[in-house]
Every structure is written in C-alpha cells, then in structure tokens.
Design an enzyme around this catalytic site. Structure first.
Site, PDB file in Angstrom:
ATOM      1  N   PHE A  68      43.248  47.263  46.840  1.00 59.38           N
ATOM      2  CA  PHE A  68      41.959  46.770  47.324  1.00 59.38           C
ATOM      3  C   PHE A  68      40.947  46.855  46.187  1.00 59.38           C
ATOM      4  CE2 PHE A  68      37.788  48.042  49.160  1.00 59.38           C
ATOM      5  CZ  PHE A  68      37.507  46.887  49.873  1.00 59.38           C
ATOM      6  N   HIS A  95      43.925  47.677  38.650  1.00 61.60           N
ATOM      7  CA  HIS A  95      42.805  48.476  39.162  1.00 61.60           C
ATOM      8  C   HIS A  95      43.286  49.734  39.872  1.00 61.60           C
ATOM      9  CE1 HIS A  95      40.730  44.781  38.264  1.00 61.60           C
ATOM     10  NE2 HIS A  95      39.579  45.388  38.468  1.00 61.60           N
TER      11      HIS A  95
HETATM   12  N1  GUN Z   1      35.512  48.332  41.844  1.00 62.19           N
HETATM   13  C1  GUN Z   1      34.877  48.718  40.725  1.00 62.19           C
HETATM   14  N2  GUN Z   1      35.677  49.400  39.954  1.00 62.19           N
HETATM   15  C2  GUN Z   1      36.852  49.451  40.615  1.00 62.19           C
HETATM   16  C3  GUN Z   1      38.065  50.051  40.302  1.00 62.19           C
HETATM   17  O1  GUN Z   1      38.228  50.672  39.266  1.00 62.19           O
HETATM   18  N3  GUN Z   1      39.057  49.930  41.230  1.00 62.19           N
HETATM   19  C4  GUN Z   1      38.902  49.253  42.383  1.00 62.19           C
HETATM   20  N4  GUN Z   1      39.931  49.204  43.229  1.00 62.19           N
HETATM   21  N5  GUN Z   1      37.767  48.649  42.687  1.00 62.19           N
HETATM   22  C5  GUN Z   1      36.766  48.775  41.790  1.00 62.19           C
END
Ligand code: GUN
Length: 174
Positions: free
Chosen positions: A119, A67
């Site tokens: 996070f 992410h």
């Molecule tokens: N929440 C929804 N999409 C994302 C993302 O792409 N990265 C993070 N860190 N949280 C998210």
C-alpha cells in the site's frame, strides 16, 4: 539547489542527490539525467513521470514494491530511507500505540496478499487516521485500480521530495 547547478551535476552526483525522489529507485534518476538541461524543477518532475508512465505494468508494480510498509518493520528497526522516515514521522506513524501498529500490520498484510504489492499513499498529505481509513477503503478496489492509484501516489511523493531539493530562489545559488 537551483536548476543551473542541477544541470551541471555529473550523473554520479545527480543520482546521489535525486536517487530517492522515487523511493529506492535510483535507476529513475540515472535514466532522466540524460534529459538535461532541464528548464526547471517541473521539467525534472515531468521527465520522471514520463519514465514511470512508459514502464510496462510489471515495472509500475516493481516501483510500488520498492516501498516499505507504512509503520512497518523498517520503521520499527530504523532502516527506512531518511525521506520515508521523515514522511512517516510527519504523519504520526512513529507515535502509534501497540494496538494501532498491529492493526496497521494486519491491514498492510491483507493489502499485499490481495494485490501483490504494498500500500503506497503520500504520507505527507495524510495523518495516521486518514492513512488507516484509505487503507481500508482501497482494499475494496481492483488490482488495476490500485496499481494506477499507487503510481499516482508515487508521483505525489516524488513531487514533494523534488520540491525540497530544487529551489528557484536566485539569491541562493548553491
Ligand atoms: N508514502 C510516503 N513514503 C512512503 C513509503 O516509504 N512507503 C509507503 N508505503 N508509502 C509512503
């Protein structure tokens, strides 16, 4: 797309459509394809959740590490996935002033230094104020708590992304 159409997709198409329901983890869509036919969209979600839960802790952390940071460099440079771009935009993370961005950058860096993964929160269920609040609050958790919490957030993000891809409306068989 309705469930019948989804069940008839070859795996290349299935992965190209569902490959980002878990951010930057197309291997998950590739893996659950073998579980067809799915009786419903909820069954696809259950298969994805079961796959994630069966991973060792290092695998769960790996998913979190795929992410991008919220309001991070991918947002600034336009290199987010379309899904993440939309979610971060909906939470107002693309409309923050310089001071807010630098506070977020500092908190994201602190979080990653403490836990070893970024996070993750379901941005669509939050706004930028609640995201910063949660980031602060969650910094006080243990690593095991955060790993588990991050995985729950991934599942929630996935649930909402699936919802926008799977329609049960029989009138619109795509
Ligand atoms: N929440 C929804 N999409 C994302 C993302 O792409 N990265 C993070 N860190 N949280 C998210």
């Amino acid at each position: 797309m309705d469930i019948e159409a989804i069940n008839s997709l070859p795996y290349e198409d299935f992965v190209s459509i569902f490959g980002n329901v878990v951010e930057r983890c197309p291997i998950i869509a590739a893996a659950v394809w073998s579980g067809r036919p799915f009786p419903s969209g909820a069954a696809i979600e259950a298969a994805i959740n079961a796959f994630i839960e069966a991973l060792p802790e290092s695998g769960k952390e790996g998913i979190l590490r795929c992410h991008p940071d919220l309001a991070g460099k991918d947002l600034q440079s336009g290199t987010l996935t379309p899904e993440s771009r939309e979610e971060q935009g909906a939470a107002g993370l693309d409309r923050m002033g310089a001071a807010e961005v630098s506070r977020m950058t500092r908190l994201n860096a602190e979080y990653k230094a403490r836990f070893g993964f970024p996070f993750v929160v379901c941005a669509r269920m939050n706004d930028r104020t609640s995201i910063v609040e949660q980031l602060r609050e969650r910094l006080g958790n243990t690593q095991a708590q955060e790993r588990a919490r991050g995985v729950e957030e991934v599942k929630e993000i996935c649930r909402l992304r699936l919802q926008s891809l799977v329609h049960s409306d029989q009138k619109h068989k795509l």
